[in-house]
Design a protein around this motif. Structure first.
Motif, PDB file in Angstrom:
ATOM      1  N   CYS A 105       0.727  -1.205   0.061  1.00 24.55           N
ATOM      2  CA  CYS A 105      -0.079   0.043  -0.116  1.00 24.55           C
ATOM      3  C   CYS A 105       0.834   1.384  -0.028  1.00 24.55           C
ATOM      4  O   CYS A 105       0.227   2.511   0.365  1.00 24.55           O
ATOM      5  CB  CYS A 105      -0.832   0.012   1.251  1.00 24.55           C
ATOM      6  SG  CYS A 105      -2.244  -1.483   1.363  1.00 24.55           S
ATOM      7  N   TRP A 106       2.168   1.238   0.003  1.00 28.55           N
ATOM      8  CA  TRP A 106       3.027   2.195   0.080  1.00 28.55           C
ATOM      9  C   TRP A 106       2.739   3.070  -1.421  1.00 28.55           C
ATOM     10  O   TRP A 106       2.221   2.561  -2.428  1.00 28.55           O
ATOM     11  CB  TRP A 106       4.508   1.925   0.023  1.00 28.55           C
ATOM     12  CG  TRP A 106       4.968   1.475   1.085  1.00 28.55           C
ATOM     13  CD1 TRP A 106       4.372   1.173   2.278  1.00 28.55           C
ATOM     14  CD2 TRP A 106       6.379   0.861   1.245  1.00 28.55           C
ATOM     15  NE1 TRP A 106       5.117   0.609   3.165  1.00 28.55           N
ATOM     16  CE2 TRP A 106       6.422   0.574   2.705  1.00 28.55           C
ATOM     17  CE3 TRP A 106       7.373   0.934   0.676  1.00 28.55           C
ATOM     18  CZ2 TRP A 106       7.779   0.220   3.394  1.00 28.55           C
ATOM     19  CZ3 TRP A 106       8.640   0.515   1.237  1.00 28.55           C
ATOM     20  CH2 TRP A 106       8.538  -0.136   2.605  1.00 28.55           C
ATOM     21  N   ASN A 107       2.920   4.431  -1.357  1.00 28.18           N
ATOM     22  CA  ASN A 107       2.803   5.125  -2.764  1.00 28.18           C
ATOM     23  C   ASN A 107       1.207   5.192  -3.061  1.00 28.18           C
ATOM     24  O   ASN A 107       0.887   5.681  -4.014  1.00 28.18           O
ATOM     25  CB  ASN A 107       3.394   4.656  -4.082  1.00 28.18           C
ATOM     26  CG  ASN A 107       4.914   4.756  -3.687  1.00 28.18           C
ATOM     27  OD1 ASN A 107       5.494   5.706  -3.051  1.00 28.18           O
ATOM     28  ND2 ASN A 107       5.387   3.418  -4.047  1.00 28.18           N
ATOM     29  N   MET A 108       0.533   5.152  -2.105  1.00 37.50           N
ATOM     30  CA  MET A 108      -0.823   5.480  -2.182  1.00 37.50           C
ATOM     31  C   MET A 108      -1.653   6.641  -1.485  1.00 37.50           C
ATOM     32  O   MET A 108      -2.607   6.948  -1.513  1.00 37.50           O
ATOM     33  CB  MET A 108      -1.725   4.303  -2.057  1.00 37.50           C
ATOM     34  CG  MET A 108      -1.467   2.846  -2.631  1.00 37.50           C
ATOM     35  SD  MET A 108      -2.282   1.448  -2.275  1.00 37.50           S
ATOM     36  CE  MET A 108      -3.899   1.824  -2.848  1.00 37.50           C
ATOM     37  N   GLY A 111       0.037   6.791   4.208  1.00 39.37           N
ATOM     38  CA  GLY A 111       0.923   7.377   5.490  1.00 39.37           C
ATOM     39  C   GLY A 111       0.539   8.943   5.232  1.00 39.37           C
ATOM     40  O   GLY A 111       0.681   9.341   6.851  1.00 39.37           O
ATOM     41  N   ARG A 112       0.637   9.597   4.451  1.00 40.59           N
ATOM     42  CA  ARG A 112       0.102  10.801   4.479  1.00 40.59           C
ATOM     43  C   ARG A 112      -1.417  11.284   5.008  1.00 40.59           C
ATOM     44  O   ARG A 112      -1.507  12.130   5.976  1.00 40.59           O
ATOM     45  CB  ARG A 112       0.269  11.608   2.996  1.00 40.59           C
ATOM     46  CG  ARG A 112      -0.142  13.142   3.070  1.00 40.59           C
ATOM     47  CD  ARG A 112      -0.065  13.647   1.305  1.00 40.59           C
ATOM     48  NE  ARG A 112      -0.278  12.886   0.307  1.00 40.59           N
ATOM     49  CZ  ARG A 112      -1.533  12.698   0.134  1.00 40.59           C
ATOM     50  NH1 ARG A 112      -2.623  13.468   0.543  1.00 40.59           N
ATOM     51  NH2 ARG A 112      -1.758  11.798  -1.178  1.00 40.59           N
ATOM     52  N   ARG A 113      -2.154  10.303   4.806  1.00 37.37           N
ATOM     53  CA  ARG A 113      -3.577  10.543   5.224  1.00 37.37           C
ATOM     54  C   ARG A 113      -3.429  10.190   6.807  1.00 37.37           C
ATOM     55  O   ARG A 113      -4.279  10.988   7.710  1.00 37.37           O
ATOM     56  CB  ARG A 113      -4.532   9.779   4.415  1.00 37.37           C
ATOM     57  CG  ARG A 113      -4.866  10.394   3.149  1.00 37.37           C
ATOM     58  CD  ARG A 113      -6.024   9.571   2.483  1.00 37.37           C
ATOM     59  NE  ARG A 113      -6.192  10.552   1.009  1.00 37.37           N
ATOM     60  CZ  ARG A 113      -5.698  10.214  -0.068  1.00 37.37           C
ATOM     61  NH1 ARG A 113      -5.023   9.400  -0.360  1.00 37.37           N
ATOM     62  NH2 ARG A 113      -6.109  10.864  -1.037  1.00 37.37           N
ATOM     63  N   LEU A 114      -2.782   9.203   7.191  1.00 36.72           N
ATOM     64  CA  LEU A 114      -2.731   8.967   8.756  1.00 36.72           C
ATOM     65  C   LEU A 114      -1.941   9.810   9.511  1.00 36.72           C
ATOM     66  O   LEU A 114      -2.551  10.569  10.616  1.00 36.72           O
ATOM     67  CB  LEU A 114      -1.948   7.570   8.709  1.00 36.72           C
ATOM     68  CG  LEU A 114      -2.717   6.418   8.403  1.00 36.72           C
ATOM     69  CD1 LEU A 114      -1.629   5.251   8.464  1.00 36.72           C
ATOM     70  CD2 LEU A 114      -3.922   6.187   9.462  1.00 36.72           C
ATOM     71  N   MET A 115      -1.100  10.525   8.724  1.00 38.87           N
ATOM     72  CA  MET A 115      -0.333  11.568   9.458  1.00 38.87           C
ATOM     73  C   MET A 115      -1.338  12.868   9.491  1.00 38.87           C
ATOM     74  O   MET A 115      -1.194  13.682  10.777  1.00 38.87           O
ATOM     75  CB  MET A 115       1.126  12.012   8.707  1.00 38.87           C
ATOM     76  CG  MET A 115       2.045  11.283   8.888  1.00 38.87           C
ATOM     77  SD  MET A 115       2.854  11.058  10.494  1.00 38.87           S
ATOM     78  CE  MET A 115       3.851  12.471  10.368  1.00 38.87           C
TER      79      MET A 115
END
Length: 181
Positions: A105-108, A111-115
C-alpha cells in the motif's frame, strides 16, 4: 474519515477498538516480515498473542489522551498510526508517534492521510505541544514524509539498531512543535 485512493478504492481512517486486536496483530506480524524498519523482528512478533494485542489496544482505547488510528481498505487493515502522551507530568506536552503501512500500500497516500489525521488530533489535544519519534536513518521514504509534515531532525544515535545481517544503523530523532505552550 473516508478518502479515495488513486486506484479507486476507499480508504477508511478510524479509531481502533478492542475488537480490532486479531486483525491488528495479524497486520503487525505481516509488517515485521515486510520491512526491517520496525524494532520488533518477525520472530518476536510471532510470540505475541491476541491477548497481548488487546492489552496494547486497551492502553489506547481506555486513555483519551492517547491516539490509535487504523487505515482500512475494504474491511482489511493496511496501516496504523499512534500518538502516546508521556505519563510524566514534566513531559505531558510530548507525544510519541508511531506509524506503519503495508508495503503493498506504499505510494497510495495512506501514510500522508494517517499523518494528517494524527496531527489534527494532536493540535486539538489539551496538553500536547510536541510530537516526536525516532526513525531508522536509512528509511529515506519515511524521513521524507516526516519532513513534508514539518518534522525536523534534532539528533542521531549512531549504531542504534543492529540488523539481522550484523550491520548497524543509526537512529534519527525527529520532532515537530504543533502548538506553543
Amino acid at each position: 474519515m473516508q478518502h479515495f485512493l488513486p486506484n479507486g478504492q476507499v480508504l477508511l481512517v478510524r479509531p481502533a477498538t478492542l475488537e480490532d486486536a486479531p486483525a491488528l496483530l495479524a497486520l503487525y506480524q505481516q509488517l515485521t516480515t515486510e520491512t526491517g524498519f520496525l524494532l520488533m523482528t518477525p520472530q518476536e512478533s510471532a510470540t505475541l498473542t491476541v491477548a497481548d494485542e488487546e492489552a496494547f489496544l486497551r492502553s489506547f482505547c481506555n486513555h483519551p489522551q492517547h491516539l490509535m488510528l487504523l487505515a482500512e481498505i475494504e474491511g482489511r487493515l493496511v496501516g496504523s498510526i499512534s500518538i502516546k502522551q508521556s505519563g510524566f507530568k514534566k513531559e505531558k506536552h510530548l507525544g510519541q508517534l508511531g506509524i506503519a503501512v503495508l508495503h503493498e500500500c506504499w505510494n497510495m497516500g495512506i501514510g500522508r492521510r494517517l499523518m494528517t489525521a494524527a496531527i489534527r488530533w494532536a493540535e486539538q489535544h489539551e496538553e500536547l505541544e510536541i510530537i516526536h519519534f525516532n526513525v531508522f536513518a536509512n528509511n529515506e521514504r519515511a524521513i521524507q514524509l516526516y519532513r513534508n509534515f514539518g518534522f525536523m531532525e534534532y539528533g542521531r544515535l549512531p549504531q542504534a539498531f543492529k540488523q539481522s545481517d550484523g550491520t548497524y544503523g543509526d537512529s534519527i530523532f525527529m520532532s515537530k512543535r504543533i502548538k506553543n505552550g
